[in-house]
Enzyme design. Sequence first.
Site, PDB file in Angstrom:
ATOM      1  N   LYS A  36      57.427 -13.116  72.901  1.00  0.00           N
ATOM      2  CA  LYS A  36      58.444 -14.008  73.218  1.00  0.00           C
ATOM      3  C   LYS A  36      58.537 -15.051  72.235  1.00  0.00           C
ATOM      4  CE  LYS A  36      58.277 -12.944  78.151  1.00  0.00           C
ATOM      5  NZ  LYS A  36      57.829 -13.636  79.506  1.00  0.00           N
ATOM      6  N   HIS A  86      32.346  -8.527  62.787  1.00  0.00           N
ATOM      7  CA  HIS A  86      32.435  -7.770  64.064  1.00  0.00           C
ATOM      8  C   HIS A  86      30.815  -7.960  64.543  1.00  0.00           C
ATOM      9  CE1 HIS A  86      33.148  -4.785  67.221  1.00  0.00           C
ATOM     10  NE2 HIS A  86      33.570  -3.925  66.525  1.00  0.00           N
ATOM     11  N   ARG A  88      39.905  -9.382  70.331  1.00  0.00           N
ATOM     12  CA  ARG A  88      40.006  -8.598  68.879  1.00  0.00           C
ATOM     13  C   ARG A  88      41.149  -9.000  68.471  1.00  0.00           C
ATOM     14  NH1 ARG A  88      39.064  -2.496  67.000  1.00  0.00           N
ATOM     15  NH2 ARG A  88      36.935  -3.230  66.993  1.00  0.00           N
ATOM     16  N   ARG A 134      36.581   2.490  71.086  1.00  0.00           N
ATOM     17  CA  ARG A 134      35.185   2.179  71.576  1.00  0.00           C
ATOM     18  C   ARG A 134      34.786   1.061  71.866  1.00  0.00           C
ATOM     19  NH1 ARG A 134      35.877   5.971  68.341  1.00  0.00           N
ATOM     20  NH2 ARG A 134      36.727   4.394  67.000  1.00  0.00           N
ATOM     21  N   THR A 135      35.236   0.091  71.043  1.00  0.00           N
ATOM     22  CA  THR A 135      34.696  -1.483  71.655  1.00  0.00           C
ATOM     23  C   THR A 135      35.359  -1.955  72.902  1.00  0.00           C
ATOM     24  OG1 THR A 135      34.600  -2.039  69.180  1.00  0.00           O
ATOM     25  CG2 THR A 135      34.809  -3.670  70.768  1.00  0.00           C
TER      26      THR A 135
END
Length: 330
Positions: free
Chosen positions: A106, A155, A127, A77-78
Amino acid sequence: MKDAKLSRKFQKKADSLIPLNSNFSLKDCISIKDFPKEDILFVLQKAKELEEMPKEKKALLLKGKTIASLFFEPSTRTRLSFETAVQELGGRVIGFQEAGVTSTKKGESFSDSIRVISNYCDLIVVRHPLSGTARRAAELSSKPVINAGDGSNQHPTQTLLDLYTIQKFLGRIDGLNIGFAGDLKYGRTVHSLAFALMHFNCNQFYISPESLKMPSHLIEEVKEKSSVRECSEIESCLPELDVLYVTRIQKERFSDETEYNRVKDSYIITKEFLEKNKAKKELKIMHPLPRVNEISTNVDGTEHAIYFQQTASGIPVREALLWILSEAKK
């Protein structure tokens, strides 16, 4: 020539909706605790304007700008609502959906990745599963950063869309009785919303199993400005509530599956449960989604359920933040 003239006309009108002398104080969106009430209300006001704005006008607001969407942790959703918001504002999205396809595999550090990527874009959305990484990104980046969730910490964009939804469906935020039920220990959405409601003189009810209680430091801080009551049963406070904000028990936050199984079915809200326990007719039930079994699907068709409309609020609210912060100078 005609198109160019029309474009300039729309841009002039669009610019007039957010004056360059805006008093919005932030250069990044990292924690809801950074937001003064005036900035919260400014975002909600701009979200409302954007929701009502014709698509062709909105499509000029980020024209020519590139937004980096960096999701080191899975999201549906986000991520999709941010990317949709960028596209609807006429911007371009670059980025990735998981850390495994980046140079971190890496051995590149998070700090180096942010320094490099900030050279490629006008704004970063990030995020990450670790708390504090969004703040670190903002310190390193020369471009504005929006926190799309960092571990169990914050959030803030979810909180702003939650506030927008409450205001839209109840007509106000001030003075409401708002209950939080479920995983209050690890739930970053409830942590952020609890802090934000301190600005609005709300009474907060924390409903959870003993092992998933709201962190004590957070309760002490919230108590400085809001009334707080802790309960283990929803029934004990349900008749008083204007909003019941439900969260799932997050299996991925438990190291001991036995403990998860012990609490996973602590709260299951059904239409019959709401009727039996005298929920207000006007009660609204919210959930950041995804849900598991904590809200029965037989609640979906009632006037209490607004969690799908809540998800839709993510578009105008994230559009507003992208628009506002794209004007910020660091």
